[in-house]
Motif scaffolding. Structure first.
Motif, PDB file in Angstrom:
ATOM      1  N   LEU A   1       2.230  -0.396  -9.634  1.00  0.00           N
ATOM      2  CA  LEU A   1       0.880  -0.856  -9.222  1.00  0.00           C
ATOM      3  C   LEU A   1       0.938  -2.297  -8.638  1.00  0.00           C
ATOM      4  CD1 LEU A   1      -2.429  -0.642  -9.781  1.00  0.00           C
ATOM      5  CD2 LEU A   1      -1.821  -1.689 -12.038  1.00  0.00           C
ATOM      6  N   LEU A   2       1.479  -3.204  -8.864  1.00  0.00           N
ATOM      7  CA  LEU A   2       1.577  -4.662  -8.158  1.00  0.00           C
ATOM      8  C   LEU A   2       2.370  -4.523  -6.704  1.00  0.00           C
ATOM      9  CD1 LEU A   2       2.927  -6.720 -11.476  1.00  0.00           C
ATOM     10  CD2 LEU A   2       0.814  -6.699 -10.176  1.00  0.00           C
TER      11      LEU A   2
ATOM     12  N   ALA B   1      -5.641   5.011  14.849  1.00  0.00           N
ATOM     13  CA  ALA B   1      -5.127   5.489  13.625  1.00  0.00           C
ATOM     14  C   ALA B   1      -6.137   4.867  12.507  1.00  0.00           C
ATOM     15  CB  ALA B   1      -3.751   4.332  13.466  1.00  0.00           C
ATOM     16  N   ASN B   2      -5.746   5.585  11.483  1.00  0.00           N
ATOM     17  CA  ASN B   2      -6.719   5.725  10.187  1.00  0.00           C
ATOM     18  C   ASN B   2      -5.684   5.517   9.096  1.00  0.00           C
ATOM     19  OD1 ASN B   2      -8.614   5.678   8.292  1.00  0.00           O
ATOM     20  ND2 ASN B   2      -8.876   7.848   8.252  1.00  0.00           N
ATOM     21  N   VAL B   3      -5.432   4.247   8.819  1.00  0.00           N
ATOM     22  CA  VAL B   3      -4.256   3.986   7.756  1.00  0.00           C
ATOM     23  C   VAL B   3      -5.010   2.877   6.673  1.00  0.00           C
ATOM     24  CG1 VAL B   3      -2.408   4.416   9.363  1.00  0.00           C
ATOM     25  CG2 VAL B   3      -3.693   2.020   9.446  1.00  0.00           C
ATOM     26  N   TYR B   4      -6.144   3.269   6.176  1.00  0.00           N
ATOM     27  CA  TYR B   4      -6.746   2.415   4.998  1.00  0.00           C
ATOM     28  C   TYR B   4      -6.272   3.144   3.766  1.00  0.00           C
ATOM     29  CZ  TYR B   4     -10.325   0.764   1.914  1.00  0.00           C
ATOM     30  OH  TYR B   4     -10.860   0.344   0.984  1.00  0.00           O
ATOM     31  N   LEU B   5      -5.815   2.503   2.796  1.00  0.00           N
ATOM     32  CA  LEU B   5      -5.561   2.943   1.400  1.00  0.00           C
ATOM     33  C   LEU B   5      -6.429   2.760   0.527  1.00  0.00           C
ATOM     34  CD1 LEU B   5      -3.553   4.414  -0.334  1.00  0.00           C
ATOM     35  CD2 LEU B   5      -2.492   2.256  -0.843  1.00  0.00           C
ATOM     36  N   ASP B   6      -7.254   3.508   0.124  1.00  0.00           N
ATOM     37  CA  ASP B   6      -8.141   3.464  -0.806  1.00  0.00           C
ATOM     38  C   ASP B   6      -7.611   3.064  -2.286  1.00  0.00           C
ATOM     39  OD1 ASP B   6     -10.363   3.571  -2.961  1.00  0.00           O
ATOM     40  OD2 ASP B   6     -11.293   5.230  -1.704  1.00  0.00           O
ATOM     41  N   LEU B   7      -7.983   2.102  -2.950  1.00  0.00           N
ATOM     42  CA  LEU B   7      -7.335   1.469  -4.306  1.00  0.00           C
ATOM     43  C   LEU B   7      -7.676   2.520  -5.263  1.00  0.00           C
ATOM     44  CD1 LEU B   7      -8.917  -1.998  -4.625  1.00  0.00           C
ATOM     45  CD2 LEU B   7      -6.626  -1.261  -3.816  1.00  0.00           C
ATOM     46  N   LYS B   8      -8.738   3.237  -5.098  1.00  0.00           N
ATOM     47  CA  LYS B   8      -8.733   4.644  -6.084  1.00  0.00           C
ATOM     48  C   LYS B   8      -7.517   5.707  -5.923  1.00  0.00           C
ATOM     49  CE  LYS B   8     -13.794   4.504  -6.453  1.00  0.00           C
ATOM     50  NZ  LYS B   8     -15.173   5.242  -6.123  1.00  0.00           N
ATOM     51  N   ASP B   9      -7.342   5.775  -4.863  1.00  0.00           N
ATOM     52  CA  ASP B   9      -5.946   6.716  -4.655  1.00  0.00           C
ATOM     53  C   ASP B   9      -5.019   6.143  -5.090  1.00  0.00           C
ATOM     54  OD1 ASP B   9      -7.840   8.172  -3.087  1.00  0.00           O
ATOM     55  OD2 ASP B   9      -7.141   7.661  -1.089  1.00  0.00           O
ATOM     56  N   ALA B  10      -4.511   4.919  -5.144  1.00  0.00           N
ATOM     57  CA  ALA B  10      -3.266   4.435  -5.709  1.00  0.00           C
ATOM     58  C   ALA B  10      -3.419   4.388  -7.274  1.00  0.00           C
ATOM     59  CB  ALA B  10      -3.316   2.915  -5.164  1.00  0.00           C
TER      60      ALA B  10
ATOM     61  N   SER C   1       3.576   4.142  -1.211  1.00  0.00           N
ATOM     62  CA  SER C   1       3.248   4.233  -2.645  1.00  0.00           C
ATOM     63  C   SER C   1       4.395   5.015  -3.295  1.00  0.00           C
ATOM     64  CB  SER C   1       1.892   4.964  -3.046  1.00  0.00           C
ATOM     65  OG  SER C   1       1.019   3.868  -2.539  1.00  0.00           O
ATOM     66  N   PHE C   2       4.562   6.248  -2.573  1.00  0.00           N
ATOM     67  CA  PHE C   2       5.523   7.329  -3.013  1.00  0.00           C
ATOM     68  C   PHE C   2       7.161   6.543  -3.073  1.00  0.00           C
ATOM     69  CE2 PHE C   2       2.988  10.916  -1.064  1.00  0.00           C
ATOM     70  CZ  PHE C   2       2.131  10.796  -2.018  1.00  0.00           C
ATOM     71  N   LEU C   3       7.252   5.928  -2.116  1.00  0.00           N
ATOM     72  CA  LEU C   3       8.661   5.225  -1.985  1.00  0.00           C
ATOM     73  C   LEU C   3       8.783   4.168  -3.165  1.00  0.00           C
ATOM     74  CD1 LEU C   3      11.318   4.970  -0.665  1.00  0.00           C
ATOM     75  CD2 LEU C   3      10.166   3.210   0.809  1.00  0.00           C
ATOM     76  N   THR C   4       7.815   3.278  -3.293  1.00  0.00           N
ATOM     77  CA  THR C   4       7.751   2.321  -4.276  1.00  0.00           C
ATOM     78  C   THR C   4       8.121   2.836  -5.846  1.00  0.00           C
ATOM     79  OG1 THR C   4       6.361   0.914  -2.924  1.00  0.00           O
ATOM     80  CG2 THR C   4       6.771   0.260  -5.211  1.00  0.00           C
ATOM     81  N   MET C   5       7.371   4.026  -5.999  1.00  0.00           N
ATOM     82  CA  MET C   5       7.466   4.676  -7.296  1.00  0.00           C
ATOM     83  C   MET C   5       9.081   5.100  -7.604  1.00  0.00           C
ATOM     84  SD  MET C   5       6.110   5.588 -10.254  1.00  0.00           S
ATOM     85  CE  MET C   5       4.405   5.372 -10.031  1.00  0.00           C
TER      86      MET C   5
END
Length: 292
Positions: A16-17, A43-52, A120-124
């Motif tokens: 999360l951090l 390019a559309n590269v906006y990450l929604d906080l809800k998705d994370a 996010s996948f990689l960090t996890m």
């Protein structure tokens, strides 16, 4: 479950951090190098906080689900590799379904999807691998007696089930196995039983061949048939339980985490005098066949 919860919280909170700043950094780098790759770009590269948050919550639930059962009685050992792979695959699958249902998946190209959600996948994944998942000692009684049994190591007595239990080497050639030795009481001598376990270890290859053959016969001439060599790659021995009569053995074969769901369940056997007399599938018409 204490170690499991600590591990889950470390993984999810760290993800999360880190996922947002890591994603932001990769997005900025992608936007900067994109003009170099092509002159016509958008390019559309906006990450929604809800998705994370949804992805992290799904992973939290998947980890918790995979740790719901603790192997062993007096000692618990978590299979980290299996837990990590299962939890990550399940959470990613449900997250993709979530994106599809809410119309967020089809609007992205492959590179936009990778840049938006890949970090996010990689960090996890990195957090799952980096953080240690230790075994838990859960003594049934505070005064449980422990002994050192050569060459298998420490065994702890479980009064409830009346057996000595430990996760030991020297049974399987490559990994530790759960060993249980049944007794009438804590003070009963187990030297003779230990000798039987040693004999089992020396007969390991022949016994495993019988179990693998029966599993092979189970799927033979079905839509799920596998060769005997494939079966040998798919299943390994994880548990040996010698009952108090010193004649009955319970043996458990565990499926590899990579096998398809049709094969993804434990194969359990009862053995007496080196003959398999029961399994958790129908073996009656195989008993008379010559084992190889």
């Amino acid at each position: 479950m204490k170690q499991a919860l600590i591990y889950i919280l470390k993984v999810t909170l760290t993800t999360l951090l880190l996922s947002l700043p890591v994603t932001f950094g990769i997005m900025m780098a992608y936007i900067k190098i994109l003009p170099i790759i092509t002159s016509n770009y958008s390019a559309n590269v906006y990450l929604d906080l809800k998705d994370a948050a949804v992805f992290i919550a799904l992973t939290f639930c998947a980890l918790l689900f995979n740790m719901r059962k603790i192997n062993g009685i007096a000692q618990s050992v978590y299979n980290k590799k299996r837990i990590v792979n299962n939890a990550l695959m399940v959470s990613m699958a449900f997250f993709m379904l979530y994106l599809l249902v809410f119309g967020k998946l089809m609007s992205l190209s492959v590179d936009e999807f990778v840049v938006t959600y890949g970090p996010s996948f990689l960090t996890m994944f990195i957090c799952l691998k980096v953080f240690p998942l230790r075994k838990e000692e859960e003594s049934v009684c505070t005064d449980s007696k422990s002994i050192i049994v050569e060459p298998f190591g420490r065994l702890t007595y479980n009064r409830k089930d009346k057996n000595w239990f430990g996760v030991v080497p020297n049974l399987h050639p490559y990994h530790n196995i759960e060993l249980s030795i049944g007794t009438e009481n804590q003070d009963q001598q187990i030297d003779d039983k230990v000798e039987l376990v040693k004999k089992l270890a020396s007969d390991y290859e022949a016994i495993i061949a019988k179990l693998q053959y029966l599993i092979f016969k189970r799927f033979e001439n079905t839509n799920f048939e596998k060769s005997l060599d494939e079966i040998k790659e798919m299943y390994c021995l994880v548990s040996v339980d010698l009952k108090s009569d010193s004649k009955t053995w319970w043996l458990v074969m565990e499926p590899d985490f990579k096998v398809a769901s049709i094969y993804n369940h434990y194969q359990r056997f009862t053995m007496m005098d080196r003959e398999i007399i029961w399994a958790n599938f129908d073996i009656d018409h195989y008993i008379s066949e010559r084992m190889v």
